[in-house]
Scaffold this active site. Structure first.
Site, PDB file in Angstrom:
ATOM      1  N   ARG A   1       0.914  -1.208  -0.068  1.00  0.00           N
ATOM      2  CA  ARG A   1       0.039  -0.058   0.047  1.00  0.00           C
ATOM      3  C   ARG A   1       0.931   1.118   0.054  1.00  0.00           C
ATOM      4  O   ARG A   1       2.018   1.433   0.350  1.00  0.00           O
ATOM      5  CB  ARG A   1      -0.851   0.055   1.109  1.00  0.00           C
ATOM      6  CG  ARG A   1      -1.945  -1.116   1.201  1.00  0.00           C
ATOM      7  CD  ARG A   1      -2.938  -1.310   2.366  1.00  0.00           C
ATOM      8  NE  ARG A   1      -2.061  -1.641   3.538  1.00  0.00           N
ATOM      9  CZ  ARG A   1      -2.522  -1.876   4.768  1.00  0.00           C
ATOM     10  NH1 ARG A   1      -3.734  -1.410   4.996  1.00  0.00           N
ATOM     11  NH2 ARG A   1      -1.927  -2.253   5.589  1.00  0.00           N
TER      12      ARG A   1
ATOM     13  N   HIS B   1      -1.339   2.005  16.142  1.00  0.00           N
ATOM     14  CA  HIS B   1      -1.474   1.140  16.803  1.00  0.00           C
ATOM     15  C   HIS B   1      -0.562   0.937  18.091  1.00  0.00           C
ATOM     16  O   HIS B   1       0.363   0.121  18.061  1.00  0.00           O
ATOM     17  CB  HIS B   1      -1.373  -0.358  15.935  1.00  0.00           C
ATOM     18  CG  HIS B   1      -2.599  -0.353  14.970  1.00  0.00           C
ATOM     19  ND1 HIS B   1      -3.982  -0.205  15.059  1.00  0.00           N
ATOM     20  CD2 HIS B   1      -2.471  -0.229  13.647  1.00  0.00           C
ATOM     21  CE1 HIS B   1      -4.534  -0.257  14.032  1.00  0.00           C
ATOM     22  NE2 HIS B   1      -3.767  -0.391  13.020  1.00  0.00           N
TER      23      HIS B   1
ATOM     24  N   GLU C   1      -6.327   5.288  13.223  1.00  0.00           N
ATOM     25  CA  GLU C   1      -7.275   4.367  14.004  1.00  0.00           C
ATOM     26  C   GLU C   1      -7.980   5.114  14.954  1.00  0.00           C
ATOM     27  O   GLU C   1      -9.166   4.568  15.401  1.00  0.00           O
ATOM     28  CB  GLU C   1      -6.640   3.143  14.254  1.00  0.00           C
ATOM     29  CG  GLU C   1      -5.729   3.271  15.322  1.00  0.00           C
ATOM     30  CD  GLU C   1      -4.332   3.775  15.099  1.00  0.00           C
ATOM     31  OE1 GLU C   1      -3.397   3.708  16.031  1.00  0.00           O
ATOM     32  OE2 GLU C   1      -3.996   4.080  13.861  1.00  0.00           O
TER      33      GLU C   1
ATOM     34  N   ASP D   1      -3.482  -6.406  15.222  1.00  0.00           N
ATOM     35  CA  ASP D   1      -2.934  -5.108  15.235  1.00  0.00           C
ATOM     36  C   ASP D   1      -2.932  -4.423  16.840  1.00  0.00           C
ATOM     37  O   ASP D   1      -2.017  -3.434  17.105  1.00  0.00           O
ATOM     38  CB  ASP D   1      -3.674  -3.903  14.312  1.00  0.00           C
ATOM     39  CG  ASP D   1      -2.825  -4.048  12.977  1.00  0.00           C
ATOM     40  OD1 ASP D   1      -1.654  -4.497  12.634  1.00  0.00           O
ATOM     41  OD2 ASP D   1      -3.445  -3.656  11.880  1.00  0.00           O
TER      42      ASP D   1
END
Length: 373
Positions: free
Chosen positions: A15, A96, A118, A270
């Protein structure tokens, strides 16, 4: 603002923080974008596409980190990357931190402003930058489980959908959030016998309305996990406490009651994992066996479908990246409480309480940290 996009260096991670289209959008707002060579080539975004969008291609990550005002990534920075960060620089990526004391210590030491995808929120109480990857991971979890149930992969030899005259495989999904919902969609699509556990009765009612009679729902309790895990061919762990370490819900003793070759997929890995026997694996070596049960605990599951994941992630992150670039990080964070919820570390201070609690750091509220530094 000068925005830098390094190539991801985690195992089998293809990614990229910005697509060429996202880079073009930032450039249209008057900003500069520099991209490490081949940052997106693994998923068909070549250097020529970034150049055509107006970005500048540079040779290595060192130049990205040395020059950029804001570094946009996908995965948490590896130690070598953390050590290249500097005071005042903005890092915008997944972090994370709760189960990762080394990364946390290095980011504190860097003095950088570290915003975690997140923990950014929205007006409905959701996690808009985590949701796209949770959708991908939830769907992939069933693909992975079905594959590893095959006997040649070490599984029990069960076909999730069954065939006429043979019962379908049983899937237990723990957690009815984005991961669990998307896992249920895929499992139902394959014809599996699906049970989903959650502790919110409101959520269970919603899922019952969505899925009608195609899944069974049950309130998540110690007794329910004991009962349903013993009968499952596949268990999907999709439990999330935003920014905090995941609770351990499936314990080692549960494995003894399961059929040998059954598969457990810990999508919460994660955040440290929600199975007691979980440990992080990679796409290169995705599984291991404990007490006859196949464990799939890949920490960057969406990286396996990196093109889809990158586009989905950029759709969600781009408006925030534009705001950070247009206003500057401090002003953007002060103006938007939902973006401010993503601030985990700022100028050596831990500004996200679950991380401070998990790793025993002093907690400084983000508003206070932004005003005093």
């Amino acid at each position: 603002m000068l925005i830098g996009v390094p190539r991801e260096i985690k195992n089998h991670e293809y990614r990229v923080g910005l697509t060429p289209g996202a880079a073009r959008e930032l450039i249209s707002h008057g900003h500069q974008v520099i991209v490490e060579t081949n940052a997106g080539s693994g998923i068909g975004f070549g250097d020529d596409q970034y150049s055509a969008a107006g970005a500048t291609i540079v040779a290595g990550a060192e130049e990205i980190f040395a020059r950029a005002d804001m570094v946009v990534k996908v995965k948490e920075p590896q130690p070598v990357e953390c050590k290249m960060l500097r005071p005042g620089q903005v890092l915008f990526t997944y972090l994370h931190l709760a189960p990762d004391p080394q990364q946390t210590a290095l980011l504190i030491e860097s003095g950088a402003t570290c915003i975690a995808y997140e923990t950014v929120t929205d007006s409905r109480g959701g996690l808009p930058l985590l949701a796209p990857m949770s959708e991908v991971a939830g769907r992939m979890s069933i693909q992975a489980a079905a594959h590893h149930l095959e006997k040649a992969q070490g599984g029990s030899g069960v076909l999730l959908g069954g065939v006429p005259g043979v019962a379908p495989g049983k899937v237990l999904i723990i957690g009815g959030g984005v991961v669990g919902t998307n896992a249920a969609k895929m499992a139902v699509g394959l014809g599996a016998d699906v049970t989903l556990l959650d502790r919110s009765l409101t959520r269970l009612r919603e899922l019952d309305d969505v899925f009608h009679n195609s899944i069974k729902t049950a309130y998540s309790s110690v007794d329910a996990i004991d009962y349903y895990s013993a009968h499952a061919d596949v268990i999907i762990g999709g439990v999330l406490i935003p920014g905090a370490a995941a609770p351990k819900l499936l314990r080692k003793h549960h494995l003894a009651a399961m059929r040998e070759g059954s598969v457990v997929v810990d999508v919460a890995i994660d955040q440290g994992g929600c199975f007691e026997t979980s440990r992080t694996t990679t796409h290169q070596d995705p599984t291991y066996v404990v007490d006859g049960i196949v464990h799939y605990c890949v920490a960057n599951m969406p990286g396996g479908v990196a093109r889809t994941s990158t586009i989905a992630l950029n759709n969600a992150t781009l408006p925030f990246a534009v705001a950070l670039a247009n206003k500057g990080a401090r002003q953007a964070l002060q103006d938007d409480k939902h973006l401010r919820n993503g601030l985990n570390i700022h100028a050596g201070q831990v500004t996200y309480e679950p991380v401070a609690t998990a790793l025993d750091y002093d907690y400084t509220p983000a508003e206070q940290a932004l005003q005093t530094t």
